[in-house]
Design a protein around this motif. Structure first.
Motif, PDB file in Angstrom:
ATOM      1  N   ARG A 230       0.062  12.866   4.647  1.00 17.26           N
ATOM      2  CA  ARG A 230       1.120  12.032   4.029  1.00 17.26           C
ATOM      3  C   ARG A 230       0.841  10.558   4.454  1.00 17.26           C
ATOM      4  O   ARG A 230       0.968   9.549   4.133  1.00 17.26           O
ATOM      5  CB  ARG A 230       2.402  12.553   4.264  1.00 17.26           C
ATOM      6  N   TRP A 231       0.221  10.579   5.995  1.00 16.90           N
ATOM      7  CA  TRP A 231      -0.233   9.027   6.539  1.00 16.90           C
ATOM      8  C   TRP A 231      -1.044   8.485   5.426  1.00 16.90           C
ATOM      9  O   TRP A 231      -1.140   7.278   4.948  1.00 16.90           O
ATOM     10  CB  TRP A 231      -0.525   9.262   7.906  1.00 16.90           C
ATOM     11  N   TYR A 236      -3.832   4.852   1.825  1.00 15.14           N
ATOM     12  CA  TYR A 236      -4.945   4.630   1.057  1.00 15.14           C
ATOM     13  C   TYR A 236      -4.654   4.717  -0.546  1.00 15.14           C
ATOM     14  O   TYR A 236      -4.857   4.090  -1.243  1.00 15.14           O
ATOM     15  CB  TYR A 236      -6.235   5.664   1.455  1.00 15.14           C
ATOM     16  N   LEU A 237      -4.117   6.021  -0.974  1.00 14.31           N
ATOM     17  CA  LEU A 237      -3.683   6.467  -2.115  1.00 14.31           C
ATOM     18  C   LEU A 237      -2.548   5.414  -2.835  1.00 14.31           C
ATOM     19  O   LEU A 237      -2.782   4.747  -3.801  1.00 14.31           O
ATOM     20  CB  LEU A 237      -3.345   7.743  -2.512  1.00 14.31           C
ATOM     21  N   HIS A 238      -1.300   5.405  -2.283  1.00 15.16           N
ATOM     22  CA  HIS A 238      -0.214   4.584  -2.706  1.00 15.16           C
ATOM     23  C   HIS A 238      -0.571   3.221  -2.554  1.00 15.16           C
ATOM     24  O   HIS A 238      -0.053   2.136  -3.520  1.00 15.16           O
ATOM     25  CB  HIS A 238       0.848   4.817  -2.131  1.00 15.16           C
ATOM     26  N   VAL A 239      -1.287   2.548  -1.657  1.00 22.03           N
ATOM     27  CA  VAL A 239      -1.643   1.257  -1.751  1.00 22.03           C
ATOM     28  C   VAL A 239      -2.605   0.876  -2.996  1.00 22.03           C
ATOM     29  O   VAL A 239      -2.486  -0.240  -3.271  1.00 22.03           O
ATOM     30  CB  VAL A 239      -2.451   0.850  -0.248  1.00 22.03           C
ATOM     31  N   ARG A 240      -3.578   1.620  -3.093  1.00 21.33           N
ATOM     32  CA  ARG A 240      -4.471   1.542  -4.197  1.00 21.33           C
ATOM     33  C   ARG A 240      -3.752   1.423  -5.480  1.00 21.33           C
ATOM     34  O   ARG A 240      -4.122   0.868  -6.477  1.00 21.33           O
ATOM     35  CB  ARG A 240      -5.379   2.575  -4.181  1.00 21.33           C
ATOM     36  N   THR A 241      -2.607   2.533  -5.803  1.00 23.24           N
ATOM     37  CA  THR A 241      -1.878   2.564  -7.083  1.00 23.24           C
ATOM     38  C   THR A 241      -0.717   1.735  -7.033  1.00 23.24           C
ATOM     39  O   THR A 241      -0.072   1.638  -8.084  1.00 23.24           O
ATOM     40  CB  THR A 241      -1.545   3.854  -7.404  1.00 23.24           C
ATOM     41  N   GLN A 242      -0.583   1.066  -5.888  1.00 21.48           N
ATOM     42  CA  GLN A 242       0.440   0.159  -5.834  1.00 21.48           C
ATOM     43  C   GLN A 242       1.973   0.857  -6.092  1.00 21.48           C
ATOM     44  O   GLN A 242       2.866   0.251  -6.581  1.00 21.48           O
ATOM     45  CB  GLN A 242       0.461  -1.296  -6.935  1.00 21.48           C
ATOM     46  N   ASN A 243       2.078   1.876  -5.479  1.00 21.73           N
ATOM     47  CA  ASN A 243       3.343   2.918  -5.544  1.00 21.73           C
ATOM     48  C   ASN A 243       4.200   2.830  -4.573  1.00 21.73           C
ATOM     49  O   ASN A 243       3.941   3.377  -3.350  1.00 21.73           O
ATOM     50  CB  ASN A 243       2.941   4.307  -5.857  1.00 21.73           C
ATOM     51  N   ARG A 244       5.032   1.410  -4.266  1.00 25.53           N
ATOM     52  CA  ARG A 244       5.682   1.078  -3.199  1.00 25.53           C
ATOM     53  C   ARG A 244       6.526   2.181  -2.574  1.00 25.53           C
ATOM     54  O   ARG A 244       6.905   2.632  -1.598  1.00 25.53           O
ATOM     55  CB  ARG A 244       6.090  -0.232  -3.476  1.00 25.53           C
ATOM     56  N   GLU A 245       7.359   2.769  -3.726  1.00 20.33           N
ATOM     57  CA  GLU A 245       8.403   3.672  -3.441  1.00 20.33           C
ATOM     58  C   GLU A 245       7.848   5.027  -2.725  1.00 20.33           C
ATOM     59  O   GLU A 245       8.262   5.539  -1.707  1.00 20.33           O
ATOM     60  CB  GLU A 245       8.866   4.118  -4.599  1.00 20.33           C
ATOM     61  N   MET A 247       4.921   5.251  -1.247  1.00 27.40           N
ATOM     62  CA  MET A 247       4.455   4.644   0.259  1.00 27.40           C
ATOM     63  C   MET A 247       5.337   4.593   1.463  1.00 27.40           C
ATOM     64  O   MET A 247       5.181   5.305   2.553  1.00 27.40           O
ATOM     65  CB  MET A 247       3.784   3.319   0.061  1.00 27.40           C
ATOM     66  N   ILE A 248       6.580   4.177   0.943  1.00 22.28           N
ATOM     67  CA  ILE A 248       7.615   4.082   2.041  1.00 22.28           C
ATOM     68  C   ILE A 248       8.021   5.366   2.131  1.00 22.28           C
ATOM     69  O   ILE A 248       8.481   5.758   3.608  1.00 22.28           O
ATOM     70  CB  ILE A 248       8.690   3.104   1.234  1.00 22.28           C
ATOM     71  N   THR A 249       8.190   6.274   1.287  1.00 25.27           N
ATOM     72  CA  THR A 249       8.786   7.527   1.686  1.00 25.27           C
ATOM     73  C   THR A 249       7.762   8.238   2.503  1.00 25.27           C
ATOM     74  O   THR A 249       8.255   8.836   3.389  1.00 25.27           O
ATOM     75  CB  THR A 249       8.978   8.445   0.189  1.00 25.27           C
ATOM     76  N   ASP A 250       6.594   8.217   2.164  1.00 29.09           N
ATOM     77  CA  ASP A 250       5.504   8.989   2.984  1.00 29.09           C
ATOM     78  C   ASP A 250       5.387   8.348   4.463  1.00 29.09           C
ATOM     79  O   ASP A 250       5.518   8.968   5.524  1.00 29.09           O
ATOM     80  CB  ASP A 250       4.080   8.729   2.511  1.00 29.09           C
ATOM     81  N   LEU A 251       5.335   7.052   4.631  1.00 31.59           N
ATOM     82  CA  LEU A 251       5.456   6.292   5.882  1.00 31.59           C
ATOM     83  C   LEU A 251       6.808   6.705   6.840  1.00 31.59           C
ATOM     84  O   LEU A 251       6.775   7.085   8.053  1.00 31.59           O
ATOM     85  CB  LEU A 251       5.316   4.825   5.859  1.00 31.59           C
ATOM     86  N   TRP A 268      -4.035  12.209  17.794  1.00 32.12           N
ATOM     87  CA  TRP A 268      -4.267  11.515  16.288  1.00 32.12           C
ATOM     88  C   TRP A 268      -2.743  11.423  15.910  1.00 32.12           C
ATOM     89  O   TRP A 268      -2.517  10.272  15.303  1.00 32.12           O
ATOM     90  CB  TRP A 268      -5.002  12.438  15.411  1.00 32.12           C
ATOM     91  N   ASN A 269      -1.870  12.046  16.056  1.00 33.49           N
ATOM     92  CA  ASN A 269      -0.332  11.970  15.470  1.00 33.49           C
ATOM     93  C   ASN A 269       0.056  10.711  16.070  1.00 33.49           C
ATOM     94  O   ASN A 269       1.018   9.861  15.345  1.00 33.49           O
ATOM     95  CB  ASN A 269       0.602  13.064  15.868  1.00 33.49           C
ATOM     96  N   VAL A 270      -0.038  10.281  17.477  1.00 38.20           N
ATOM     97  CA  VAL A 270       0.094   9.072  17.878  1.00 38.20           C
ATOM     98  C   VAL A 270      -0.275   7.637  17.275  1.00 38.20           C
ATOM     99  O   VAL A 270       0.482   6.991  16.909  1.00 38.20           O
ATOM    100  CB  VAL A 270       0.074   8.891  19.423  1.00 38.20           C
ATOM    101  N   TYR A 271      -1.360   7.849  16.894  1.00 36.67           N
ATOM    102  CA  TYR A 271      -1.984   6.775  16.151  1.00 36.67           C
ATOM    103  C   TYR A 271      -1.463   6.650  14.854  1.00 36.67           C
ATOM    104  O   TYR A 271      -1.162   5.820  14.209  1.00 36.67           O
ATOM    105  CB  TYR A 271      -3.599   7.252  16.002  1.00 36.67           C
ATOM    106  N   PHE A 272      -1.407   7.996  14.104  1.00 30.83           N
ATOM    107  CA  PHE A 272      -0.772   7.897  12.500  1.00 30.83           C
ATOM    108  C   PHE A 272       0.665   7.327  12.569  1.00 30.83           C
ATOM    109  O   PHE A 272       0.883   6.439  11.758  1.00 30.83           O
ATOM    110  CB  PHE A 272      -0.705   9.390  12.205  1.00 30.83           C
ATOM    111  N   GLN A 273       1.562   7.543  13.569  1.00 24.35           N
ATOM    112  CA  GLN A 273       2.782   7.049  13.598  1.00 24.35           C
ATOM    113  C   GLN A 273       2.953   5.559  14.049  1.00 24.35           C
ATOM    114  O   GLN A 273       3.583   4.911  13.609  1.00 24.35           O
ATOM    115  CB  GLN A 273       3.836   8.032  14.891  1.00 24.35           C
ATOM    116  N   ARG A 274       2.119   5.207  14.960  1.00 23.14           N
ATOM    117  CA  ARG A 274       2.062   3.752  15.412  1.00 23.14           C
ATOM    118  C   ARG A 274       1.602   3.021  14.354  1.00 23.14           C
ATOM    119  O   ARG A 274       1.976   1.903  13.786  1.00 23.14           O
ATOM    120  CB  ARG A 274       1.035   3.391  16.451  1.00 23.14           C
ATOM    121  N   ASP A 275       0.650   3.460  13.502  1.00 22.52           N
ATOM    122  CA  ASP A 275       0.018   2.783  12.151  1.00 22.52           C
ATOM    123  C   ASP A 275       1.098   2.773  10.883  1.00 22.52           C
ATOM    124  O   ASP A 275       1.248   1.780  10.289  1.00 22.52           O
ATOM    125  CB  ASP A 275      -1.177   3.360  11.846  1.00 22.52           C
ATOM    126  N   ALA A 276       1.580   3.894  11.047  1.00 21.52           N
ATOM    127  CA  ALA A 276       2.890   3.831   9.867  1.00 21.52           C
ATOM    128  C   ALA A 276       3.855   2.929  10.078  1.00 21.52           C
ATOM    129  O   ALA A 276       4.434   2.313   9.310  1.00 21.52           O
ATOM    130  CB  ALA A 276       3.336   5.348  10.052  1.00 21.52           C
TER     131      ALA A 276
END
Length: 286
Positions: A230-231, A236-245, A247-251, A268-276
């Protein structure tokens, strides 16, 4: 003269050097004292939530006897260096060096497969040789594709993408082989990687956003709570399709998880959460 100068610039700025496969690179770490067990190194790696801890974990894996549990050791070194590039390296050069090491350790791991080794040594093309890889090397294969994907996205641009398009073709062959073996491997990571491949490529080169969305949905369904899927869907996917809603839900979902309880690895989870969190902070308010 202008043509020669342009080629020189391309070689300089895109790192267009001949690639040294991991199995051709001397295992420099073999000269270190072999006083660390795999269990000790694993315990430290699994708690590595900072650059300093990750570097120490790498030093521990390098100090293990190369002849003991060689496949797992090489996979761990590949994973640690790829994580270093993704999560902690700052400059393009630092990322490139980390990804190169990660890819080369993954290639050393693949070389342990005798059928693959024979095929490559006999001069077979990569796409032929990878057909000899099987389930014991799924982690090595996944790490190789991950390292190449990061290198291609973060360290190359423009003419560098064109020059190194062979990475794309070889990744396609590796992904196809993994999908034949187990598309749901590592909580949907193979499907996820295929989706990233479809997102990254233009349609003219085989990219397909609709297929990417379908594969990402299948990866989410198989994820069992893995933060990776989901990160990556948001990044990658929601940014490309510009699906803001979406993207926010997954982040927000990624940020809300317990990084020690999720099936994806804690470092890796530490990185995913920081990046999110960083991605959420950068979103413009409605």
């Amino acid at each position: 003269m202008k043509t020669i100068t342009m080629i020189s610039l391309v070689l300089t700025f895109t790192g267009c050097m001949s690639w040294n496969r991991g199995w051709t690179v001397p295992r420099f770490e073999a000269a270190l004292p072999h006083h660390v067990t795999m269990q000790e190194a694993d315990t430290y790696f699994e708690q590595a939530d900072s650059k300093e801890k990750l570097l120490h974990a790498i030093s521990l894996y390098e100090a293990i006897d190369p002849g003991i549990d060689a496949l797992k050791r090489l996979d761990r070194l590949a994973e640690a260096y790829i994580l270093m590039g993704a999560a902690y390296a700052q400059s393009r050069e630092e990322k490139r060096d980390a990804y190169h090491l990660g890819i080369q350790f993954a290639e050393q791991a693949l070389w342990l497969n005798p059928e693959f080794r024979t095929a490559m040594a006999s001069g077979n093309d990569w796409d032929v040789a990878v057909q000899n890889l099987n389930m014991p090397h799924m982690t090595s294969m996944l790490l190789w594709v991950t390292g190449v994907s990061y290198l291609y996205k973060e360290c190359l641009s423009g003419l560098g993408h064109v020059w190194h398009f062979r990475w794309v073709e070889q990744s396609r062959s590796m992904l196809d082989r993994m999908a034949q073996l187990d598309p749901y491997f590592e909580y949907g990571a193979v499907l996820f990687s295929q989706a990233i491949f479809d997102i990254a490529l233009p349609k003219s080169a085989g990219g397909d956003l609709q297929r990417a969305s379908e594969r990402m949905d299948a990866a989410v369904a198989a994820s069992q709570g893995s933060l990776l899927i989901r990160w990556g869907s948001a990044k990658y996917l929601h940014v490309r399709t510009q699906n803001r809603e979406a993207m926010i839900t997954d982040l927000n979902w990624v940020v809300a998880q317990d990084p020690k309880a999720a099936p994806s690895p804690y470092p890796w989870n530490v990185y995913f959460q920081r990046d999110a969190k960083q991605m959420l902070a950068k979103l413009d308010p409605l």
